[in-house]
Design an enzyme around this catalytic site. Structure first.
Site, PDB file in Angstrom:
ATOM      1  N   ASP A  29       0.848  -1.195   0.000  1.00  0.00           N
ATOM      2  CA  ASP A  29       0.000   0.000   0.000  1.00  0.00           C
ATOM      3  C   ASP A  29       0.885   1.247   0.000  1.00  0.00           C
ATOM      4  O   ASP A  29       1.893   1.313   0.711  1.00  0.00           O
ATOM      5  CB  ASP A  29      -0.911  -0.003   1.233  1.00  0.00           C
ATOM      6  N   ILE A  30       0.484   2.240  -0.798  1.00  0.00           N
ATOM      7  CA  ILE A  30       1.315   3.459  -0.938  1.00  0.00           C
ATOM      8  C   ILE A  30       1.259   4.333   0.316  1.00  0.00           C
ATOM      9  O   ILE A  30       2.153   5.155   0.542  1.00  0.00           O
ATOM     10  CB  ILE A  30       0.851   4.259  -2.189  1.00  0.00           C
ATOM     11  N   ASN A  85     -13.216  -3.012   1.736  1.00  0.00           N
ATOM     12  CA  ASN A  85     -14.253  -1.975   1.735  1.00  0.00           C
ATOM     13  C   ASN A  85     -15.038  -1.988   0.421  1.00  0.00           C
ATOM     14  O   ASN A  85     -14.449  -2.143  -0.652  1.00  0.00           O
ATOM     15  CB  ASN A  85     -13.604  -0.603   1.912  1.00  0.00           C
ATOM     16  N   HIS A  91     -15.907   3.449   3.127  1.00  0.00           N
ATOM     17  CA  HIS A  91     -14.486   3.824   3.112  1.00  0.00           C
ATOM     18  C   HIS A  91     -13.740   3.310   1.888  1.00  0.00           C
ATOM     19  O   HIS A  91     -12.509   3.249   1.879  1.00  0.00           O
ATOM     20  CB  HIS A  91     -13.788   3.343   4.401  1.00  0.00           C
ATOM     21  N   HIS A  98     -10.308  -4.870  -3.553  1.00  0.00           N
ATOM     22  CA  HIS A  98      -8.996  -5.101  -2.935  1.00  0.00           C
ATOM     23  C   HIS A  98      -9.164  -5.482  -1.475  1.00  0.00           C
ATOM     24  O   HIS A  98     -10.091  -5.037  -0.805  1.00  0.00           O
ATOM     25  CB  HIS A  98      -8.089  -3.871  -3.062  1.00  0.00           C
ATOM     26  N   PHE A  99      -8.248  -6.309  -1.021  1.00  0.00           N
ATOM     27  CA  PHE A  99      -8.165  -6.690   0.386  1.00  0.00           C
ATOM     28  C   PHE A  99      -6.906  -6.052   0.961  1.00  0.00           C
ATOM     29  O   PHE A  99      -5.837  -6.158   0.373  1.00  0.00           O
ATOM     30  CB  PHE A  99      -8.055  -8.217   0.535  1.00  0.00           C
ATOM     31  N   HIS A 100      -7.080  -5.405   2.107  1.00  0.00           N
ATOM     32  CA  HIS A 100      -5.925  -4.902   2.849  1.00  0.00           C
ATOM     33  C   HIS A 100      -5.503  -6.001   3.838  1.00  0.00           C
ATOM     34  O   HIS A 100      -6.351  -6.561   4.538  1.00  0.00           O
ATOM     35  CB  HIS A 100      -6.288  -3.694   3.709  1.00  0.00           C
TER      36      HIS A 100
HETATM   37  P1  AMP Z   1      -9.767   1.755   0.197  1.00  0.00           P
HETATM   38  O1  AMP Z   1     -10.085   2.890   1.128  1.00  0.00           O
HETATM   39  O2  AMP Z   1     -10.124   0.415   0.795  1.00  0.00           O
HETATM   40  O3  AMP Z   1     -10.343   1.944  -1.192  1.00  0.00           O
HETATM   41  O4  AMP Z   1      -8.192   1.737   0.071  1.00  0.00           O
HETATM   42  C1  AMP Z   1      -7.480   2.095  -1.055  1.00  0.00           C
HETATM   43  C2  AMP Z   1      -6.024   1.927  -0.715  1.00  0.00           C
HETATM   44  O5  AMP Z   1      -5.262   2.038  -1.898  1.00  0.00           O
HETATM   45  C3  AMP Z   1      -5.473   2.971   0.263  1.00  0.00           C
HETATM   46  O6  AMP Z   1      -4.955   2.317   1.409  1.00  0.00           O
HETATM   47  C4  AMP Z   1      -4.388   3.686  -0.545  1.00  0.00           C
HETATM   48  O7  AMP Z   1      -3.275   4.041   0.245  1.00  0.00           O
HETATM   49  C5  AMP Z   1      -4.038   2.627  -1.573  1.00  0.00           C
HETATM   50  N1  AMP Z   1      -3.470   3.147  -2.811  1.00  0.00           N
HETATM   51  C6  AMP Z   1      -3.956   4.150  -3.587  1.00  0.00           C
HETATM   52  N2  AMP Z   1      -3.166   4.325  -4.656  1.00  0.00           N
HETATM   53  C7  AMP Z   1      -2.163   3.418  -4.560  1.00  0.00           C
HETATM   54  C8  AMP Z   1      -1.020   3.106  -5.366  1.00  0.00           C
HETATM   55  N3  AMP Z   1      -0.749   3.772  -6.506  1.00  0.00           N
HETATM   56  N4  AMP Z   1      -0.218   2.106  -4.963  1.00  0.00           N
HETATM   57  C9  AMP Z   1      -0.471   1.428  -3.823  1.00  0.00           C
HETATM   58  N5  AMP Z   1      -1.526   1.674  -3.029  1.00  0.00           N
HETATM   59  C10 AMP Z   1      -2.370   2.662  -3.384  1.00  0.00           C
END
Ligand code: AMP
Length: 139
Positions: A29-30, A85, A91, A98-100
């Site tokens: 994650d960025i 989410n 959120h 995607h899964f965190h």
């Molecule tokens: P969500 O709130 O579940 O949609 O989370 C989206 C996630 O994507 C966040 O934790 C961001 O930090 C992550 N994110 C957004 N752009 C990038 C990217 N280019 N590379 C890696 N992670 C990203």
């Protein structure tokens, strides 16, 4: 609608790749909320979990524990949250499933959760409606 994750899948944007096969990509994650915060995405381009095909979902299910094991090993934390989410009020910021995987090495590092039980509707009735919806979906 194209998302930032489509651009990563298409090789237009870089990522710190952790795992990749024909169906799944995992990368760092960025903006991590703890060290080792990793994202796991299907290559199937769907916004919400319930839109995924059975095959894409199965492949994600196979990959998730494997990636979680690596996150545990490298972060040194056996404790973590898996967050997924769906929808802006829930959120979701990037509209590609995607899964965190978020290590929770201590009680104040990682994902904070505000968990407020409600006065719920009758669970027996609710379960019956859900069983009917699942049966309809399977038909
Ligand atoms: P969500 O709130 O579940 O949609 O989370 C989206 C996630 O994507 C966040 O934790 C961001 O930090 C992550 N994110 C957004 N752009 C990038 C990217 N280019 N590379 C890696 N992670 C990203």
């Amino acid at each position: 609608m194209s998302t930032i994750f489509d651009r990563i899948l298409d090789g237009e944007l870089p990522c710190h790749r952790v795992f990749e096969n024909d169906h799944v990509l995992a990368f760092m994650d960025i903006a991590p909320i703890s060290a080792g915060h990793t994202l796991v995405i299907p290559k199937e381009r769907k916004a919400r979990l319930h839109e995924l095909s059975d095959d894409a979902a199965a492949e994600l299910g196979r990959a998730l524990p494997r990636i979680a094991r690596a996150v545990c090993k490298v972060s040194g934390s056996e404790d973590y949250n898996v967050l997924q989410n769906n929808g802006a009020p829930a959120h979701q910021a990037v509209f590609h499933v995607h899964f965190h995987i978020i290590p929770r090495p201590t009680a104040n590092v990682g994902l904070g959760i505000d968990w407020n039980p409600i006065e719920a509707p009758d669970p027996a009735e609710y379960a019956e409606k859900l069983r009917a919806a699942i049966a309809e979906d399977a038909a």
